[in-house]
Design a protein around this motif. Structure first.
Motif, PDB file in Angstrom:
ATOM      1  N   GLN A 126       0.824  -1.212   0.000  1.00  0.00           N
ATOM      2  CA  GLN A 126       0.000   0.000   0.000  1.00  0.00           C
ATOM      3  C   GLN A 126       0.862   1.267   0.000  1.00  0.00           C
ATOM      4  OE1 GLN A 126      -3.425  -0.185  -0.458  1.00  0.00           O
ATOM      5  NE2 GLN A 126      -2.947   1.914  -1.026  1.00  0.00           N
ATOM      6  N   GLN A 127       1.927   1.272   0.800  1.00  0.00           N
ATOM      7  CA  GLN A 127       2.806   2.441   0.860  1.00  0.00           C
ATOM      8  C   GLN A 127       3.476   2.694  -0.491  1.00  0.00           C
ATOM      9  OE1 GLN A 127       2.919   4.631   3.463  1.00  0.00           O
ATOM     10  NE2 GLN A 127       1.268   3.306   4.128  1.00  0.00           N
ATOM     11  N   TYR A 129       2.354   1.724  -3.504  1.00  0.00           N
ATOM     12  CA  TYR A 129       1.341   2.163  -4.472  1.00  0.00           C
ATOM     13  C   TYR A 129       0.881   3.591  -4.182  1.00  0.00           C
ATOM     14  CZ  TYR A 129       1.239  -2.199  -7.000  1.00  0.00           C
ATOM     15  OH  TYR A 129       1.586  -3.254  -7.802  1.00  0.00           O
ATOM     16  N   ASP A 130       0.784   3.953  -2.906  1.00  0.00           N
ATOM     17  CA  ASP A 130       0.433   5.337  -2.564  1.00  0.00           C
ATOM     18  C   ASP A 130       1.537   6.293  -3.024  1.00  0.00           C
ATOM     19  OD1 ASP A 130      -1.902   4.396  -1.419  1.00  0.00           O
ATOM     20  OD2 ASP A 130      -1.255   4.719   0.664  1.00  0.00           O
ATOM     21  N   GLU A 133       1.287   6.902  -6.698  1.00  0.00           N
ATOM     22  CA  GLU A 133       0.186   7.839  -6.999  1.00  0.00           C
ATOM     23  C   GLU A 133       0.608   9.296  -6.780  1.00  0.00           C
ATOM     24  OE1 GLU A 133      -3.013   7.488  -8.311  1.00  0.00           O
ATOM     25  OE2 GLU A 133      -2.118   5.557  -8.843  1.00  0.00           O
ATOM     26  N   ARG A 134       1.489   9.509  -5.811  1.00  0.00           N
ATOM     27  CA  ARG A 134       1.913  10.877  -5.487  1.00  0.00           C
ATOM     28  C   ARG A 134       3.030  11.391  -6.403  1.00  0.00           C
ATOM     29  NH1 ARG A 134       1.522   8.567  -0.196  1.00  0.00           N
ATOM     30  NH2 ARG A 134       3.790   8.436  -0.046  1.00  0.00           N
TER      31      ARG A 134
END
Length: 189
Positions: A126-127, A129-130, A133-134
């Motif tokens: 999750q980290q 992929y986040d 996204e940023r």
């Protein structure tokens, strides 16, 4: 200004068996959560992954994305060589040297390579992929800006997903949560 440097992208040359060993989880295996006799997940994390099908589905999706990344990477490397001959060169020039950042985190946080990480695989995924996204290189919502953003970040995203894949972080890098969060923050800065 920023500078770029060459770094290895081993994903390019991995066989199907290597991809499976490096990126796929096999929760039904007797030795699940260990690699070459050393545990890489805490017992409660192993149970959680084995018992919650949604987690396994998410981790399977992570590995499948890396397989797609490998195919795309091979196409990119094939097309960038004169005459369309795929290069066997695994080096790419990118703005962030992930291997050095991970090594620095291992030294800074005194990572014991024989200890089990306190991280959970779904947190790592999750980290990453986040973070992806940023990542913004080309700002804008129009189709041309979105395409330029995608083109300028594709190789870096592949690098991030392959080097910071959850199983790689747990098995190879053995980062703690604190060290992993430090690597993510450093990439972002």
């Amino acid at each position: 200004g920023a500078f770029v440097e060459s770094q290895s992208l081993s994903l390019l040359s991995y066989s199907r068996a290597e991809l499976d060993e490096i990126y796929h989880y096999h929760p039904n295996d007797l030795n699940f959560g260990t690699f070459r006799g050393k545990p890489y997940m805490l017992p409660h994390v192993i149970r959680k992954v084995q018992e919650q099908s949604a987690i396994m589905q998410d981790l399977r999706a992570e590995a499948e994305q890396i397989e797609r990344d490998q195919k795309l990477l091979r196409i990119i490397m094939y097309e960038r060589e004169p005459g369309g001959i795929m290069t066997t060169e695994e080096k790419l020039v990118l703005p962030v040297n992930l291997s050095r950042m991970i090594w620095n985190a291992q030294m800074t946080f005194k990572i014991d390579m024989n200890k089990t990480s306190d991280l959970e695989p779904q947190y790592i995924k999750q980290q990453v992929y986040d973070l992806i996204e940023r990542l913004v290189v080309v700002d804008g919502d129009d189709s041309l800006s979105r395409e330029a953003q995608e083109n300028s970040t594709t190789l870096f995203k592949i690098l991030l997903r392959s080097v910071l894949a959850s199983k790689v972080v747990l098995v190879k890098h053995r980062l703690t949560k604190e060290a992993f969060d430090g690597v993510i923050a450093q990439i972002e800065s």
